[in-house]
Design a protein around this motif. Structure first.
Motif, PDB file in Angstrom:
ATOM      1  N   ARG A   1      58.245  73.002  26.152  1.00 53.64           N
ATOM      2  CA  ARG A   1      59.628  73.279  26.563  1.00 53.64           C
ATOM      3  C   ARG A   1      59.665  74.639  27.258  1.00 53.64           C
ATOM      4  NH1 ARG A   1      62.835  69.559  25.263  1.00 53.64           N
ATOM      5  NH2 ARG A   1      64.769  70.584  25.816  1.00 53.64           N
TER       6      ARG A   1
ATOM      7  N   SER B   1      68.894  76.856  31.158  1.00 56.66           N
ATOM      8  CA  SER B   1      68.714  75.653  30.358  1.00 56.66           C
ATOM      9  C   SER B   1      67.235  75.518  30.014  1.00 56.66           C
ATOM     10  CB  SER B   1      69.187  74.431  31.153  1.00 56.66           C
ATOM     11  OG  SER B   1      69.105  73.278  30.356  1.00 56.66           O
TER      12      SER B   1
ATOM     13  N   LYS C   1      63.919  72.572  29.653  1.00 57.44           N
ATOM     14  CA  LYS C   1      63.473  71.224  29.976  1.00 57.44           C
ATOM     15  C   LYS C   1      62.108  70.996  29.351  1.00 57.44           C
ATOM     16  CE  LYS C   1      60.906  71.566  34.272  1.00 57.44           C
ATOM     17  NZ  LYS C   1      60.752  71.041  35.617  1.00 57.44           N
TER      18      LYS C   1
ATOM     19  N   THR D   1      59.917  65.670  32.240  1.00 59.70           N
ATOM     20  CA  THR D   1      60.470  65.911  33.580  1.00 59.70           C
ATOM     21  C   THR D   1      59.589  66.908  34.329  1.00 59.70           C
ATOM     22  OG1 THR D   1      61.888  67.597  32.618  1.00 59.70           O
ATOM     23  CG2 THR D   1      62.879  65.443  33.023  1.00 59.70           C
TER      24      THR D   1
ATOM     25  N   LEU E   1      64.505  70.000  38.053  1.00 67.24           N
ATOM     26  CA  LEU E   1      65.676  69.509  37.344  1.00 67.24           C
ATOM     27  C   LEU E   1      66.937  69.748  38.184  1.00 67.24           C
ATOM     28  CD1 LEU E   1      66.524  68.364  34.557  1.00 67.24           C
ATOM     29  CD2 LEU E   1      66.849  70.710  33.818  1.00 67.24           C
TER      30      LEU E   1
ATOM     31  N   GLU F   1      67.088  73.500  39.991  1.00 68.24           N
ATOM     32  CA  GLU F   1      66.163  74.452  39.370  1.00 68.24           C
ATOM     33  C   GLU F   1      65.577  75.378  40.425  1.00 68.24           C
ATOM     34  OE1 GLU F   1      61.840  74.226  37.136  1.00 68.24           O
ATOM     35  OE2 GLU F   1      63.144  72.488  37.072  1.00 68.24           O
TER      36      GLU F   1
END
Length: 66
Positions: free
Chosen positions: A8, A35, A37, A42, A46, A63
């Protein structure tokens, strides 16, 4: 001991319409959100629809690099 790459990661999302339009004359700044991801789920960039206080509407936030 070797460190693993984090799965992450923290990403910064920036308003694409503010960047394209060179920011409106009335507003000062560009809308940015922070944020997270999952890199495995992914791997591509993003893109989320978020509210931009400078455009006064929901726009696509993409992103960007840190």
């Amino acid at each position: 001991m070797a460190k693993n790459k984090d799965v992450r990661v923290t990403v910064i999302l920036e308003c694409t319409s503010c960047v394209r339009n060179g920011v409106n004359k009335e507003s000062t700044g560009i809308s940015r959100y922070i944020s997270q991801k999952n890199r495995h789920n992914t791997p591509s960039r993003l893109e989320l629809k978020k509210f931009c206080p400078y455009c006064y509407k929901h726009t696509v936030h993409g992103e960007i690099k840190k």
